[in-house]
Write a protein that holds these residues in place. Structure first.
Motif, PDB file in Angstrom:
ATOM      1  N   GLY A 275      -3.685   2.831   0.230  1.00  0.00           N
ATOM      2  CA  GLY A 275      -3.456   2.596   1.658  1.00  0.00           C
ATOM      3  C   GLY A 275      -3.984   3.734   2.506  1.00  0.00           C
ATOM      4  N   ARG A 279      -7.029   3.624   5.173  1.00  0.00           N
ATOM      5  CA  ARG A 279      -6.810   4.034   6.556  1.00  0.00           C
ATOM      6  C   ARG A 279      -7.855   5.058   6.989  1.00  0.00           C
ATOM      7  NH1 ARG A 279      -4.844   8.069   8.892  1.00  0.00           N
ATOM      8  NH2 ARG A 279      -3.775   9.030   7.137  1.00  0.00           N
ATOM      9  N   TRP A 283     -12.799   2.438   8.030  1.00  0.00           N
ATOM     10  CA  TRP A 283     -13.355   2.346   9.380  1.00  0.00           C
ATOM     11  C   TRP A 283     -14.860   2.618   9.372  1.00  0.00           C
ATOM     12  CZ3 TRP A 283     -12.041   0.409  13.835  1.00  0.00           C
ATOM     13  CH2 TRP A 283     -12.582   0.891  15.024  1.00  0.00           C
ATOM     14  N   LEU A 310      -9.425  -6.529  11.705  1.00  0.00           N
ATOM     15  CA  LEU A 310      -8.436  -6.364  10.631  1.00  0.00           C
ATOM     16  C   LEU A 310      -8.291  -7.639   9.808  1.00  0.00           C
ATOM     17  CD1 LEU A 310      -6.131  -4.869   9.191  1.00  0.00           C
ATOM     18  CD2 LEU A 310      -4.612  -5.583  11.048  1.00  0.00           C
ATOM     19  N   LEU A 314      -9.099  -8.150   5.826  1.00  0.00           N
ATOM     20  CA  LEU A 314      -8.112  -8.602   4.840  1.00  0.00           C
ATOM     21  C   LEU A 314      -8.624  -9.827   4.093  1.00  0.00           C
ATOM     22  CD1 LEU A 314      -4.831  -8.083   6.921  1.00  0.00           C
ATOM     23  CD2 LEU A 314      -5.508  -6.824   4.863  1.00  0.00           C
ATOM     24  N   LEU A 317     -11.211  -8.770   1.568  1.00  0.00           N
ATOM     25  CA  LEU A 317     -10.618  -8.117   0.399  1.00  0.00           C
ATOM     26  C   LEU A 317     -10.007  -9.126  -0.559  1.00  0.00           C
ATOM     27  CD1 LEU A 317      -8.840  -5.009   1.953  1.00  0.00           C
ATOM     28  CD2 LEU A 317     -10.818  -5.022   0.434  1.00  0.00           C
ATOM     29  N   ALA A 318      -9.453 -10.184   0.015  1.00  0.00           N
ATOM     30  CA  ALA A 318      -8.722 -11.140  -0.818  1.00  0.00           C
ATOM     31  C   ALA A 318      -9.636 -12.094  -1.564  1.00  0.00           C
ATOM     32  CB  ALA A 318      -7.739 -11.929   0.058  1.00  0.00           C
TER      33      ALA A 318
ATOM     34  N   GLN B 271      -9.334   1.785  15.932  1.00  0.00           N
ATOM     35  CA  GLN B 271      -9.385   2.404  14.604  1.00  0.00           C
ATOM     36  C   GLN B 271      -7.977   2.615  14.064  1.00  0.00           C
ATOM     37  OE1 GLN B 271     -11.304   6.242  14.476  1.00  0.00           O
ATOM     38  NE2 GLN B 271     -11.149   6.377  12.258  1.00  0.00           N
ATOM     39  N   MET B 273      -5.325   0.950  14.867  1.00  0.00           N
ATOM     40  CA  MET B 273      -4.689  -0.324  14.558  1.00  0.00           C
ATOM     41  C   MET B 273      -5.250  -0.947  13.277  1.00  0.00           C
ATOM     42  SD  MET B 273      -4.083  -3.398  17.190  1.00  0.00           S
ATOM     43  CE  MET B 273      -3.966  -5.077  16.555  1.00  0.00           C
ATOM     44  N   VAL B 274      -6.560  -0.871  13.119  1.00  0.00           N
ATOM     45  CA  VAL B 274      -7.181  -1.424  11.909  1.00  0.00           C
ATOM     46  C   VAL B 274      -6.728  -0.607  10.692  1.00  0.00           C
ATOM     47  CG1 VAL B 274      -9.374  -1.757  10.703  1.00  0.00           C
ATOM     48  CG2 VAL B 274      -9.180  -2.383  13.120  1.00  0.00           C
ATOM     49  N   GLY B 275      -6.767   0.722  10.831  1.00  0.00           N
ATOM     50  CA  GLY B 275      -6.386   1.581   9.709  1.00  0.00           C
ATOM     51  C   GLY B 275      -4.940   1.375   9.311  1.00  0.00           C
ATOM     52  N   GLY B 277      -3.100  -1.253   9.939  1.00  0.00           N
ATOM     53  CA  GLY B 277      -2.952  -2.603   9.407  1.00  0.00           C
ATOM     54  C   GLY B 277      -3.403  -2.688   7.954  1.00  0.00           C
ATOM     55  N   LEU B 278      -4.520  -2.054   7.655  1.00  0.00           N
ATOM     56  CA  LEU B 278      -5.001  -2.055   6.270  1.00  0.00           C
ATOM     57  C   LEU B 278      -4.004  -1.330   5.368  1.00  0.00           C
ATOM     58  CD1 LEU B 278      -8.826  -1.371   6.634  1.00  0.00           C
ATOM     59  CD2 LEU B 278      -7.749  -3.469   5.808  1.00  0.00           C
ATOM     60  N   ARG B 279      -3.517  -0.184   5.835  1.00  0.00           N
ATOM     61  CA  ARG B 279      -2.582   0.582   5.021  1.00  0.00           C
ATOM     62  C   ARG B 279      -1.352  -0.261   4.682  1.00  0.00           C
ATOM     63  NH1 ARG B 279       1.799   3.039   5.799  1.00  0.00           N
ATOM     64  NH2 ARG B 279       1.759   3.101   8.058  1.00  0.00           N
ATOM     65  N   ARG B 281      -1.030  -3.732   4.975  1.00  0.00           N
ATOM     66  CA  ARG B 281      -1.174  -5.111   4.527  1.00  0.00           C
ATOM     67  C   ARG B 281      -2.158  -5.351   3.394  1.00  0.00           C
ATOM     68  NH1 ARG B 281      -2.202  -8.412   9.821  1.00  0.00           N
ATOM     69  NH2 ARG B 281      -2.494 -10.031   8.251  1.00  0.00           N
ATOM     70  N   ALA B 282      -3.149  -4.457   3.231  1.00  0.00           N
ATOM     71  CA  ALA B 282      -4.204  -4.739   2.250  1.00  0.00           C
ATOM     72  C   ALA B 282      -3.659  -4.771   0.825  1.00  0.00           C
ATOM     73  CB  ALA B 282      -5.329  -3.710   2.366  1.00  0.00           C
ATOM     74  N   TRP B 283      -2.640  -3.959   0.570  1.00  0.00           N
ATOM     75  CA  TRP B 283      -2.060  -3.851  -0.765  1.00  0.00           C
ATOM     76  C   TRP B 283      -1.647  -5.216  -1.298  1.00  0.00           C
ATOM     77  CZ3 TRP B 283      -2.044  -0.536  -4.563  1.00  0.00           C
ATOM     78  CH2 TRP B 283      -1.031  -0.541  -5.515  1.00  0.00           C
ATOM     79  N   GLU B 285      -1.765  -8.400   0.686  1.00  0.00           N
ATOM     80  CA  GLU B 285      -2.586  -9.519   1.151  1.00  0.00           C
ATOM     81  C   GLU B 285      -4.021  -9.448   0.653  1.00  0.00           C
ATOM     82  OE1 GLU B 285      -2.188 -10.381   5.390  1.00  0.00           O
ATOM     83  OE2 GLU B 285      -0.298  -9.279   5.342  1.00  0.00           O
ATOM     84  N   GLY B 286      -4.498  -8.252   0.396  1.00  0.00           N
ATOM     85  CA  GLY B 286      -5.890  -8.120  -0.054  1.00  0.00           C
ATOM     86  C   GLY B 286      -6.004  -8.165  -1.572  1.00  0.00           C
ATOM     87  N   LEU B 288      -4.855  -6.095  -3.719  1.00  0.00           N
ATOM     88  CA  LEU B 288      -5.060  -4.793  -4.349  1.00  0.00           C
ATOM     89  C   LEU B 288      -3.919  -4.432  -5.293  1.00  0.00           C
ATOM     90  CD1 LEU B 288      -6.500  -2.863  -1.282  1.00  0.00           C
ATOM     91  CD2 LEU B 288      -7.650  -4.333  -2.937  1.00  0.00           C
ATOM     92  N   LEU B 310      -9.473   1.493  -4.784  1.00  0.00           N
ATOM     93  CA  LEU B 310      -9.909   1.893  -3.443  1.00  0.00           C
ATOM     94  C   LEU B 310     -11.421   1.787  -3.284  1.00  0.00           C
ATOM     95  CD1 LEU B 310      -9.477   3.194  -0.651  1.00  0.00           C
ATOM     96  CD2 LEU B 310      -9.487   5.429  -1.780  1.00  0.00           C
TER      97      LEU B 310
END
Lengths: 322, 322
Positions: A275, A279, A283, A310, A314, A317-318, B271, B273-275, B277-279, B281-283, B285-286, B288, B310
């Motif tokens: 994560g 983050r 970017w 975003l 996601l 990635l999925a 940046q 917000m995207v960062g 959000g990834l931190r 949700r990506a785990w 939803e993506g 990972l 990563l």
């Protein structure tokens, strides 16, 4: 165990000879987040069945440092080698220096044989959870029996650090409302043991009863964490606290729950690192900045643009890898 | 401006009538990070050419709150409507409550007509940078001329908040070494103006000279930020501070640099917000988490597994969309 990383033969040798300076240096490598720290960890890592990691968390002013010091001292006196990792993200600004009371406490503890180390997340490769988890691994591998992870009460860092402990102690001040606030902040969900500190203060017993009542509303009485009063400063109730921790450990070990927790700890550490890496790096390296710029140039509001980028990321990635 | 979001007609109407309670509620919506906050922002957002955003940052104990209060009071007296957003991630634990001195300071300021608001990042959709940027937008849209963004000195949050200001003031204590530590922490790079506060303390002038000397080593003397001494508590030197801010603003506006900064602010907010959000949700939803579990099950060390996952995720993000 991996091969000894190049240029670190001396460090590895000193570490294995039990030189405390080598432990300190190894932790610095991890904290600085250099790539080579991974191979160092793989080389030095050993099973840590005999090392317990105890997280100390709670709101500012509850007396976490004092409690951590009291536990460290008690364990040292029992002959258990103890390390205290004091996590303070704000020390990024002061360059990792301990301030005021903490300096005095640290030097008193060190003369009792406790290894004390302040940690910040600055420069870490994988966020605070990864850095603290790795530092605790190093302490375990060095031969410590107890590692205390003390946090400062600032949100995400708190959660990340607590995720690296076998057991989490939440410390509260007997202030009206402290328990309720802690509950709202999700602090109690992580607690294995709840302590109302400063039990000499008026209202400590009442706070403890309130907490028990509140916990009974949301948890089964048999599974909810025990609530104790103590006074970490003068040692009052510390015997009961140590006993409660011992029972919790026995329960964890017997049921196989400890293995599950340690697997969860590895996952949480990886999650923290992935994560944090995303983050910091997605970017630019993932092309998200370029995509956002295009949307902003088209006049899309910043938050909308970010939302679109975003969700797109996601989804990408999925996708199942081909 | 978008259509008025459903169920928020009343809030939007009260906001446009200038009811301060509506501003407070709108900021809460943003802070809670509900999806609907985006449409609210699109509806309420107006150009803010006449609203300046000033970031106040610096190490703990430097007197940031006192300086922010002094600036807020001075601007209010000039008839400039002023809002103070005090960002305190640790207030997540106390549920957003201001503590001790800050409560007293806030109520004194409010009786001087300053709008004071404490902000934490808890629950925010897009991290602190997004939440603070959005709250500042709302203040600008409400008609404030000055928005002060005061931070607490804890790493990433600091940077994110500073990125949402037009100008950043870094406050230092005249403590030997404070300036050097701030430089090491990268704090000075963001500074448009450097203040050595508590100028009545011994060593303030010397600290200021040291700072100037250190800055001259790394920056062109013509482009380095001015360094001033002041005493925010008793008002000493505040006239010079206000004057320096005024000059900086004129320079920014004249050269077109302000537009560049505001674009950079939008990008930084996206940046953030995207960062964030990834931190968060990506785990899951993506996918990972699933990939990491597989590696851990194969016996790969947690940090190695995280590193592989990563890098794989970054590569996938960077693929050009078909």
């Amino acid at each position: 165990m991996g091969a000894i990383p190049k240029g670190q033969e001396e460090l590895v040798a000193a570490f294995r000879e039990g030189k405390i300076g080598a432990l300190a240096r190894a932790i610095s490598r991890v904290e600085e987040g250099r790539e080579e720290a991974f191979s160092l960890l793989e080389t030095l890592q050993a099973p840590d069945a005999d090392c317990w990691r105890t997280g100390i968390t709670g709101p500012p002013g509850a007396g976490k440092s004092t409690l951590a010091a009291a536990l460290a001292r008690a364990w040292s006196e029992e002959g258990r080698r103890t390390a205290l990792l004091a996590v303070d993200p704000s020390s990024e600004v002061t360059g990792g220096a301990l301030l005021g009371d903490r300096i005095r406490m640290a030097s008193a503890l060190e003369s009792d044989g406790v290894f004390v180390r302040s940690m910040a997340s600055r420069g870490s490769l994988g966020g605070l959870g990864q850095a603290v988890g790795a530092a605790a691994d190093l302490c375990a591998s060095f031969g410590f029996h107890e590692v205390l992870l003390e946090t400062v009460g600032v949100g995400q860092a708190e959660t990340d650090v607590a995720s690296q402990a076998d057991l989490v102690v939440v410390v509260l001040h007997p202030r009206s409302g402290d328990g309720i606030q802690a509950m709202k902040a999700g602090l109690l969900e992580t607690a294995d043991l709840l302590l109302v500190n400063k039990s000499d203060t008026q209202g400590a017993e009442a706070t403890a009863r309130d907490l028990e009542g509140a916990l009974d509303l949301v948890q089964d009485a048999s599974s909810r964490p025990p609530v104790l009063c103590c006074s970490a400063l003068d040692g009052g109730g510390m015997g009961e606290v140590l006993g409660a921790l011992e029972s919790l450990r026995e329960n964890l070990s017997e049921g196989g729950a400890l293995e599950d927790r340690r697997m969860a700890r590895s996952l949480a550490r990886a999650q923290c690192m992935v994560g944090d890496g995303l983050r910091r790096r997605a970017w630019a390296e993932g092309g998200l900045e370029a995509r956002t710029r295009r949307l902003l140039d088209e006049g899309v509001l910043s938050d909308r643009a970010a939302g679109e980028v975003l969700e797109g990321a996601l989804a990408r990635l999925a996708e199942v890898p081909s």
